[in-house]
Enzyme design. Structure first.
Site, short mmCIF file in Angstrom:
data_model
loop_
_atom_site.label_atom_id
_atom_site.label_comp_id
_atom_site.label_asym_id
_atom_site.label_seq_id
_atom_site.Cartn_x
_atom_site.Cartn_y
_atom_site.Cartn_z
CG ASP A 204 -1.98 -1.07 1.17
OD1 ASP A 204 -2.03 -1.81 0.17
OD2 ASP A 204 -2.75 -1.18 2.14
CG ASP B 152 -12.60 -1.43 -1.12
OD1 ASP B 152 -12.12 -2.55 -1.32
OD2 ASP B 152 -12.13 -0.38 -1.59
#
Length: 241
Positions: free
Chosen positions: A8, A129
């Site tokens: 990330d 998500d």
């Protein structure tokens, strides 16, 4: 089942967030390309990359680190975060990305997902998500009234390569993945489903594998912290359920 080590990217660094909160980030590496290569050296077959700044900005922000990873590593990589138009999709795929992940636009512009999936077969995934069963967008900052299963099923015939399902409340918290919800989603659609969020031990990976319907799992913090030994996990996941 494929294990995807996660990198990330925030402000050019490899970080991990807790519950998707940009204010709760831990920096694990100032050299994301070197971190990615270490995963490759350990035997991983794929890399999962997220442009966190891009997810909030709506356009690529950490292009430099991503390009460095693509130039350094010889395994396929998938990227999500800030990819919201055809030009960006095309640019990333030309640069050597194996798969783009479309999240926010899957809710806001599903026709773009369908167009991209037709134009680039096998190279477009949908990132879903979720918080409490409902889809969240724009870097998890905005919640919708769209149910996860409904969104996934709407792309059944679109030709997307996979659904990447992240349980936001599990992500970065080292509390284990939501195996039941991920398995239920995988059984509700014919598309491959990749689990993300909370994968924090070899036991978690085995539990996902043993459902028999989950095609992959993404893990970040547990690999950085050493809670999951990557070579050991890769060997275990090659064994039958």
């Amino acid at each position: 089942m494929i294990l995807y080590p996660a990198i990330d990217l925030k402000d050019g660094q490899a970080v991990r967030l807790v519950h998707g909160d940009m204010q709760q980030s831990t920096v694990f590496s100032d050299d994301p390309a070197a971190q990615a290569q270490s995963f490759v050296d350990a035997g991983c077959e794929w890399l999962h990359l997220v442009d966190l700044n891009g997810a909030f900005a709506g356009a690529p922000v950490n292009a430099g680190p991503v390009e460095a990873i693509l130039e350094t590593c010889d395994v396929p990589a998938q990227l999500g975060g800030g990819i919201r138009d055809m030009q960006t999709i095309e640019r990333w795929l030309r640069k050597g990305l194996a798969r783009v992940i479309l999240g926010t636009v899957a809710v806001e512009d599903p026709d773009l997902v369908r167009t991209a999936a037709r134009a680039f077969p096998g190279q477009v995934a949908v990132g879903i998500d979720a918080r409490n069963g409902f889809v969240a967008t724009k870097g998890w900052a905005e919640e919708t009234t769209v149910r996860v299963t409904d969104l996934a099923q709407s792309f059944e015939d679109a030709g997307v390569a996979a659904i990447i399902y992240t349980d936001i409340l599990r992500d970065g918290a080292m509390g284990g993945p939501n195996v039941a919800a991920t398995e239920a989603l995988a059984r509700a659609v014919s598309l491959p489903v990749i689990a993300s969020g909370g994968v924090s031990s070899l036991a978690d990976l085995i539990a996902l594998r043993d459902t028999g319907v989950i095609s992959g799992a993404i893990s970040g913090r547990a690999l950085y912290d050493g809670a999951i030994n990557l070579p050991e996990a890769l060997r275990a996941l090659k064994e039958p359920a």
